[in-house]
Design an enzyme around this catalytic site. Structure first.
Site, short mmCIF file in Angstrom:
data_model
loop_
_atom_site.label_atom_id
_atom_site.label_comp_id
_atom_site.label_asym_id
_atom_site.label_seq_id
_atom_site.Cartn_x
_atom_site.Cartn_y
_atom_site.Cartn_z
CG HIS A 71 64.14 32.48 -56.44
ND1 HIS A 71 64.45 33.66 -55.80
CD2 HIS A 71 62.81 32.54 -56.72
CE1 HIS A 71 63.35 34.41 -55.70
NE2 HIS A 71 62.35 33.75 -56.25
CG ASN A 144 60.80 37.82 -53.70
OD1 ASN A 144 61.53 36.83 -53.77
ND2 ASN A 144 59.68 37.92 -54.41
CG HIS A 335 55.88 23.98 -49.75
ND1 HIS A 335 54.98 24.96 -50.08
CD2 HIS A 335 55.25 22.81 -50.00
CE1 HIS A 335 53.86 24.40 -50.51
NE2 HIS A 335 54.00 23.09 -50.46
CE1 TYR A 358 58.71 28.50 -52.99
CE2 TYR A 358 56.45 29.03 -53.62
CZ TYR A 358 57.75 29.42 -53.37
OH TYR A 358 58.09 30.75 -53.49
#
Length: 664
Positions: A71, A144, A335, A358
């Protein structure tokens, strides 16, 4: 809506304007010169005494931070989420507890595989991460644009990403899955079958971030004040619906404007065309966990909307661009473990791994444990604890106590009860042996892949075949091509046979059995759920000095369409400026085209024809200002019209996939 945005007000204290101010060092010293280093004589060496040079160069040398491993290529915006009603029957989350309650948000959209400098219209999954700045703390919904994932267990995530990233021996190809290592991973891990079908579909080349669905992917829990729990999946539904590019168009845009998606997002927010998305959830009661013929904790499976309907909870509006891309979009830290009371986790094995990953990645990317103190990451509610020091610490904690329990500070900061707003984990009963294994209910890898195929329109099915053919056609190892054909013959034999023919391998082995038919789910098809719209679309009009702009431009702009004038040279026509020449514009950057001019020169004529051909081949609305200008080869094709009224209707529809001669 922005006037009541607490996050925007908080950010203002960290915002500065340099315009009109004297130049200083970072420590406030005003400077008399910023063009020459301090040297011994006009031709002598630079000396270490030059503190200004050293500060300026040191800061420059350290401007870059590690990009995200995945990402990396992203763009973001601020906005507001407004609740549709009281959802306290299913969750204690305060931001969902009252109709009209507004919560500031920041959203970051992204591609997954490419680096920060890669193009945005590549075939890839898109990230859709939302940070809610709630009164109870920050809540991050990190998802997503595809509702499932390639793998079932997070322990395989490094393998997946290593496979899809550029191959390590030559760092090729960038931001592409069309290469050997990715497809070797696919055929070696059957659990990828369902997600690969989605990735080969039009979902992987969205038209814009504004017309892209979002999903939480994993299975979470909602818990209400009574302690009653539901399994939950999150959905973002764009108000304009989901729309995609076609593959030829996507590739060309990557070269013409690699910033295409972020430019579209930024420009539309600046123009007041605020992107809107409705938040919806699917809910399954705890006692119904084993009711379905798929495992609801398997992240490679959808919950079909026909079986588990959506409940809409509110709407998010993105209404403000960032002031500084790095400070906000790059430094924001998401996160999945950032939750608020009423939202909890399930035993989804992919989610469980994400809960570790994360924090770990933010530590290296943002330089230490204080990334929560960066302005974009700070909650709008107060935060107090005994954590201290570390890189980048901004808070000045007064007092001598930094531990608990304590008597010197009356045992504060103190914990609170759940009724007072304290977070309490859902008390799920767990028992079993420690094993490295997965439930047998996770082993069906093909049924939903077939369901996805059967749910598509004929146009979408052909696009999937074309995508497989392109991707596997780039694979050098013939054995991997053959293995992929055999693997996806389990999804649909006819599809696999067509792919095999296109990529030059033998048809699927006769021993391979196609899985049983599944009940289609229309919700997973883009074309079955099209939302016609006009506002914010962009139209190019090819004009010359004889074109009647008023009758063409006004009807479009009245509908909220952005109009750009294109001609053979720059200048003005009446009161309007020519936006582009035939050289600086490109048809792939428009949603539709009107030809309102002919040119005497052969070269402009050919360029106009190229514009028309490309618009036609990508199934977009193609209009002519009059019947005399209408191209006879396209005269009877769907979506090719003469006259502005007819063009507006053709543009509103979107793609005209019923054209038989297009090549997109």
């Amino acid at each position: 809506m922005e006037n009541n945005n607490k996050k925007v007000e908080q950010l203002k204290q960290f915002t500065t304007k340099d315009e009109g101010q004297p130049l200083t060092t970072n420590h406030g010293l005003k400077l008399t010169n910023d063009e020459h280093s301090l040297t011994i004589g006009e031709r002598g060496p630079t000396i270490m005494e030059d503190f200004h040079f050293r500060e300026k160069m040191t800061h420059f040398d350290h401007e870059r931070i590690p990009e995200r491993v995945v990402h990396a290529r992203g763009s973001g915006a601020h906005g507001v989420f407004e609740s549709y009603g009281d959802a306290s029957d299913i969750t204690m989350a305060h931001f969902l507890g009252e109709k009209g309650r507004q919560t500031p948000v920041f959203v970051r959209f992204s591609t997954v595989a490419g680096s920060r400098g890669s193009a945005e219209t590549v075939r890839d999954v898109r990230g859709f991460a939302t940070k809610f700045y709630t009164e109870e703390g920050n809540y991050d919904l990190v998802g997503n644009n595809i509702p499932i994932f390639f793998i079932q267990d997070a322990i395989k995530f490094p393998d997946l990403i290593h496979a899809v990233k550029p191959e390590p021996h030559n760092e090729i190809p960038q931001a592409q899955s069309a290469h050997d290592t990715f497809w070797d991973f696919v055929v070696s891990n059957e659990e990828t079958a369902h997600m690969t079908m989605w990735k080969m579909s039009d979902r992987a080349i969205p038209r814009s971030f504004r017309t892209m669905e979002g999903f939480g992917v994993n299975t979470f829990r909602f818990v209400n004040a009574k302690g009653e729990a539901h399994f939950v999946k999150f959905h973002w539904k764009p108000v304009f619906g989901a729309h995609s590019l076609v593959w030829d168009e996507a590739q060309k845009i990557a070269g013409k404007d690699p910033d295409y998606n972020r430019r579209d997002l930024y420009d539309n927010i600046e123009a007041g065309n605020y992107p809107e998305y409705e938040l919806a959830v699917q809910l399954i009661a705890q006692e119904d966990e084993f009711k379905f013929d798929f495992d609801i904790l398997d992240p490679t499976k959808i919950w079909p909307e026909e079986l588990i309907p959506l409940r809409k909870l509110g709407k998010m509006t993105l209404n403000r661009n960032t002031d500084n891309f790095f400070a906000e979009t790059e430094q924001i830290a998401f996160h999945v473990g950032h939750v608020v009371p009423g939202i909890d986790f399930s035993n989804d094995p992919l989610l469980q791994g994400r809960l570790f990953s994360y924090t770990d990645t933010q530590l290296i990317r943002l330089g230490g444990p204080n990334f929560h103190e960066l302005p974009i990451n700070r909650p709008v509610c107060p935060f107090h604890n005994n954590q201290r020091d570390g890189y980048g610490r901004m808070t000045i904690n007064k007092g001598r106590v930094a531990y608990g329990k304590n008597s010197l500070q009356n045992n504060t900061p103190h914990v609170v009860t759940q009724k007072e707003g304290g977070y309490a984990h859902y008390q799920e009963k767990i028992e079993g042996r420690k094993v490295r294994a997965r439930s047998l209910s996770f082993e069906d890898h093909y049924s939903q892949a077939r369901q996805f195929w059967l749910s598509q329109t004929d146009v979408e099915k052909q696009h999937i075949i074309n995508a497989f053919s392109f991707e596997l056609g780039k694979v050098e190892t013939i054995e991997i091509r053959k293995a992929a054909v055999d693997m996806f013959a389990r999804v649909d034999r006819a599809m696999a046979e067509q792919i095999a023919q296109n990529i030059g391998v033998t048809p699927p082995d006769e021993s391979i059995q196609q899985v049983a038919d599944q009940q289609p789910s229309d919700a997973v098809s883009i074309l079955k759920n099209q939302v016609p719209f006009l506002k914010s679309k962009k139209v190019g009009i090819i004009v010359n000095t004889h074109s009647n702009l008023e009758e063409l431009v006004t009807p479009l702009e009245n509908e909220g369409v952005t109009v750009e004038l294109i001609s053979d040279k720059q200048g003005r026509i009446g009161e309007r400026e020519i936006d582009h020449t035939l050289e600086t514009a490109d048809p792939v950057l428009y949603d539709g085209l009107i030809v309102a001019a002919t040119f005497d020169s052969v070269v402009p004529k050919r360029k106009v024809q190229r514009f028309a051909d490309e618009i036609f081949n990508h199934y977009k609305a193609l209009g002519y200002a009059s019947a005399e200008l209408l191209d006879k080869d396209y005269a009877h094709a769907p979506g090719v019209v003469a006259g502005i009224t007819e063009f507006v209707e053709a543009l509103k529809k979107g793609r005209h996939f019923d054209r038989t001669d297009a090549t997109g």
